[in-house]
Design an enzyme around this catalytic site. Structure first.
Site, PDB file in Angstrom:
ATOM      1  N   ARG A 260     -26.395  44.240  92.434  1.00 19.83           N
ATOM      2  CA  ARG A 260     -26.511  45.555  91.812  1.00 19.83           C
ATOM      3  C   ARG A 260     -27.039  46.550  92.840  1.00 19.83           C
ATOM      4  O   ARG A 260     -27.800  46.174  93.743  1.00 19.83           O
ATOM      5  CB  ARG A 260     -27.488  45.525  90.631  1.00 19.83           C
ATOM      6  CG  ARG A 260     -26.918  44.933  89.366  1.00 19.83           C
ATOM      7  CD  ARG A 260     -25.915  45.869  88.702  1.00 19.83           C
ATOM      8  NE  ARG A 260     -25.392  45.322  87.465  1.00 19.83           N
ATOM      9  CZ  ARG A 260     -24.236  44.652  87.343  1.00 19.83           C
ATOM     10  NH1 ARG A 260     -23.483  44.427  88.401  1.00 19.83           N
ATOM     11  NH2 ARG A 260     -23.834  44.218  86.167  1.00 19.83           N
TER      12      ARG A 260
ATOM     13  N   HIS B 268     -17.357  48.584  93.637  1.00 20.22           N
ATOM     14  CA  HIS B 268     -17.778  47.695  92.538  1.00 20.22           C
ATOM     15  C   HIS B 268     -16.568  46.925  91.977  1.00 20.22           C
ATOM     16  O   HIS B 268     -16.270  46.996  90.777  1.00 20.22           O
ATOM     17  CB  HIS B 268     -18.476  48.496  91.423  1.00 20.22           C
ATOM     18  CG  HIS B 268     -19.383  47.632  90.584  1.00 20.22           C
ATOM     19  ND1 HIS B 268     -20.607  48.036  90.116  1.00 20.22           N
ATOM     20  CD2 HIS B 268     -19.227  46.363  90.117  1.00 20.22           C
ATOM     21  CE1 HIS B 268     -21.173  47.068  89.400  1.00 20.22           C
ATOM     22  NE2 HIS B 268     -20.339  46.047  89.391  1.00 20.22           N
TER      23      HIS B 268
HETATM   24  P1  NAP Z   1     -27.084  33.993  87.060  1.00 17.61           P
HETATM   25  O1  NAP Z   1     -26.170  32.856  86.766  1.00 17.61           O
HETATM   26  O2  NAP Z   1     -28.100  34.379  86.043  1.00 17.61           O
HETATM   27  O3  NAP Z   1     -27.829  33.630  88.432  1.00 17.61           O
HETATM   28  C1  NAP Z   1     -28.894  34.387  88.918  1.00 17.61           C
HETATM   29  C2  NAP Z   1     -29.520  33.642  90.095  1.00 17.61           C
HETATM   30  O4  NAP Z   1     -30.550  34.449  90.655  1.00 17.61           O
HETATM   31  C3  NAP Z   1     -30.173  32.313  89.694  1.00 17.61           C
HETATM   32  O5  NAP Z   1     -29.942  31.349  90.688  1.00 17.61           O
HETATM   33  C4  NAP Z   1     -31.664  32.658  89.637  1.00 17.61           C
HETATM   34  O6  NAP Z   1     -32.545  31.576  89.881  1.00 17.61           O
HETATM   35  C5  NAP Z   1     -31.755  33.679  90.753  1.00 17.61           C
HETATM   36  N1  NAP Z   1     -32.926  34.546  90.600  1.00 17.61           N
HETATM   37  C6  NAP Z   1     -33.223  35.370  89.567  1.00 17.61           C
HETATM   38  N2  NAP Z   1     -34.383  36.017  89.794  1.00 17.61           N
HETATM   39  C7  NAP Z   1     -34.834  35.570  90.988  1.00 17.61           C
HETATM   40  C8  NAP Z   1     -35.988  35.840  91.764  1.00 17.61           C
HETATM   41  N3  NAP Z   1     -36.925  36.714  91.355  1.00 17.61           N
HETATM   42  N4  NAP Z   1     -36.133  35.194  92.944  1.00 17.61           N
HETATM   43  C9  NAP Z   1     -35.191  34.300  93.369  1.00 17.61           C
HETATM   44  N5  NAP Z   1     -34.073  33.998  92.680  1.00 17.61           N
HETATM   45  C10 NAP Z   1     -33.903  34.630  91.496  1.00 17.61           C
HETATM   46  O7  NAP Z   1     -26.257  35.290  87.391  1.00 17.61           O
HETATM   47  P2  NAP Z   1     -24.728  35.382  87.922  1.00 17.61           P
HETATM   48  O8  NAP Z   1     -23.779  35.253  86.789  1.00 17.61           O
HETATM   49  O9  NAP Z   1     -24.591  34.463  89.086  1.00 17.61           O
HETATM   50  O10 NAP Z   1     -24.661  36.899  88.391  1.00 17.61           O
HETATM   51  C11 NAP Z   1     -25.567  37.402  89.330  1.00 17.61           C
HETATM   52  C12 NAP Z   1     -25.444  38.902  89.393  1.00 17.61           C
HETATM   53  O11 NAP Z   1     -24.245  39.275  90.058  1.00 17.61           O
HETATM   54  C13 NAP Z   1     -25.318  39.613  88.033  1.00 17.61           C
HETATM   55  O12 NAP Z   1     -26.559  39.763  87.415  1.00 17.61           O
HETATM   56  C14 NAP Z   1     -24.701  40.931  88.421  1.00 17.61           C
HETATM   57  O13 NAP Z   1     -25.728  41.846  88.716  1.00 17.61           O
HETATM   58  C15 NAP Z   1     -23.926  40.605  89.690  1.00 17.61           C
HETATM   59  N6  NAP Z   1     -22.466  40.709  89.482  1.00 17.61           N
HETATM   60  C16 NAP Z   1     -21.798  41.658  90.181  1.00 17.61           C
HETATM   61  C17 NAP Z   1     -20.433  41.766  90.059  1.00 17.61           C
HETATM   62  C18 NAP Z   1     -19.646  42.749  90.867  1.00 17.61           C
HETATM   63  O14 NAP Z   1     -18.464  42.957  90.584  1.00 17.61           O
HETATM   64  N7  NAP Z   1     -20.236  43.358  91.879  1.00 17.61           N
HETATM   65  C19 NAP Z   1     -19.743  40.898  89.186  1.00 17.61           C
HETATM   66  C20 NAP Z   1     -20.464  39.954  88.492  1.00 17.61           C
HETATM   67  C21 NAP Z   1     -21.835  39.850  88.657  1.00 17.61           C
HETATM   68  P3  NAP Z   1     -32.565  30.264  88.937  1.00 17.61           P
HETATM   69  O15 NAP Z   1     -31.260  29.561  89.187  1.00 17.61           O
HETATM   70  O16 NAP Z   1     -33.714  29.483  89.425  1.00 17.61           O
HETATM   71  O17 NAP Z   1     -32.675  30.754  87.528  1.00 17.61           O
HETATM   72  C1  GLV Z   2     -20.054  43.329  87.151  1.00 17.22           C
HETATM   73  O1  GLV Z   2     -20.719  44.018  87.858  1.00 17.22           O
HETATM   74  C2  GLV Z   2     -20.593  42.312  86.304  1.00 17.22           C
HETATM   75  O2  GLV Z   2     -21.825  42.244  86.161  1.00 17.22           O
HETATM   76  O3  GLV Z   2     -19.800  41.535  85.747  1.00 17.22           O
END
Ligand code: NAP
Ligand code: GLV
Length: 315
Positions: free
Chosen positions: A230, A278
């Protein structure tokens, strides 16, 4: 008997015919209506699919059973101070979303490795800018901040190309061939060992502004950076300064505090920065409707839903 309503705010009103077409296939038991449709009785709404609902609106739906985030990150939904916390909030954690993110991160990391920004600039000027990139994947360590649904997919894909991969998360992970670092106690060792850092953290109070000068001080000089998490994770002025000083060798940024990035923003023209709008991982509407349809069916059968937002954790 009338069907329960799924209210949609994702992609604007113009996207409604497409949503309705996909949901007719994947969730024929619900009636799909636009978020601002004045004819909708709030008491008839059972489900909502939203990206950035206006604060307070979800709280005005008394029979809401599940909120579906239209993206994997649900920070634009949880920013609502009146968000009904008793209603489950499901994140868009599809296999296709993780695949797309893996592809984006692999592309971004390879772009840093092979000097894609420099090559693109030279081509725009019809200039034969011969150079020899020093690194190859097998000699390069990519450190992924956030080893969740997206981060793990990216890690496996990078591994497949030959990169050495490490990851940093809150809790330790057990992934074959990937060194896992966990928590603040291990963060600096993680940062010091990486040639390229990729941010796939969720937006939480702890991760706000994390990609900034103090973090760069813990990295090797000349580290590369990719942020597809983000915009709130980064301080863009610190990134531009670190690119200028050589602290960072190059960056690929998909997310910004202000989106769309304003045309006069210096990030657009920085010679070491690739800007993408994005687009890292956005599953098409049909794929998202299929996922939501499957979750609605699970919910109607009384089964627990996967990948729910955890209000205590903040992601
Ligand atoms: P997720 O499955 O919830 O994974 C989040 C990861 O971050 C987990 O490994 C978590 O640790 C770790 N984490 C959270 N807080 C932390 C901290 N304070 N210190 C260290 N590690 C921490 O989320 P996801 O589905 O992979 O998505 C991640 C992010 O990608 C989303 O929230 C979104 O902002 C972004 N995203 C962007 C796009 C785009 O198009 N640019 C698309 C999709 C997602 P644990 O495993 O220990 O819980
Ligand atoms: C895109 O940014 C998503 O969080 O899926």
């Amino acid at each position: 008997m009338s069907r329960p309503i799924l209210l949609v705010k994702s992609g604007g009103e113009a996207a409604m015919p497409e949503w309705q077409r996909h949901f007719a296939e994947h969730a024929p038991g619900v009636e799909v209506r636009w978020w601002d449709d004045p004819a909708v009785d709030p008491a008839a709404v059972r489900y909502a699919l939203v990206w950035d609902p206006e604060p307070g609106r979800l709280a005005g739906l008394p029979n809401l059973r599940v909120i579906f985030g239209s993206g994997a990150g649900v920070d634009f939904i949880t920013a609502d101070p009146d968000l009904p916390k008793g209603v489950p909030l499901a994140r868009m954690a599809t296999a296709g979303a993780a695949q797309r993110m893996g592809e984006y991160v692999t592309w971004a990391v390879l772009s840093l490795l092979r000097g894609a920004r420099r090559i693109g600039a030279a081509q725009a000027e019809r200039r034969w800018d011969y150079f020899e990139p020093e690194r190859i994947a097998t000699g390069t360590t990519v450190g992924i901040m956030g080893l969740g649904h997206m981060g793990q997919a990216a890690a496996r894909m990078l591994q497949g190309v030959g990169f050495r991969v490490t990851g940093w998360s809150r809790s330790p992970k057990d992934m074959p061939g990937i060194r896992s670092f966990a928590g603040m106690a291990e963060r600096d060792a993680f940062l010091a060992g990486a040639d390229i850092i990729v941010c796939l953290l969720p937006a939480t109070p702890e991760t706000r502004g994390v990609i900034s000068a103090p973090l760069f001080d813990r990295m090797r000089d000349g580290t590369g950076l990719v942020n597809a998490g983000r915009g709130s994770h980064q301080r863009i002025e610190d990134i531009l300064a670190a690119l200028d000083s050589g602290r960072l060798s190059g960056a690929v940024l998909d997310v910004f505090d202000q989106e769309p990035l304003p045309p006069d923003h210096p990030a657009w023209t920085h010679p070491k920065l690739l800007v993408t709008p994005h687009v890292a991982s956005l599953p098409p509407r049909g794929e998202r409707a299929a996922h939501v349809g499957a979750l609605i069916a699970m919910h109607e059968r009384g089964e627990p839903l996967p990948n729910l937002y955890d209000h205590a954790r903040g992601y």
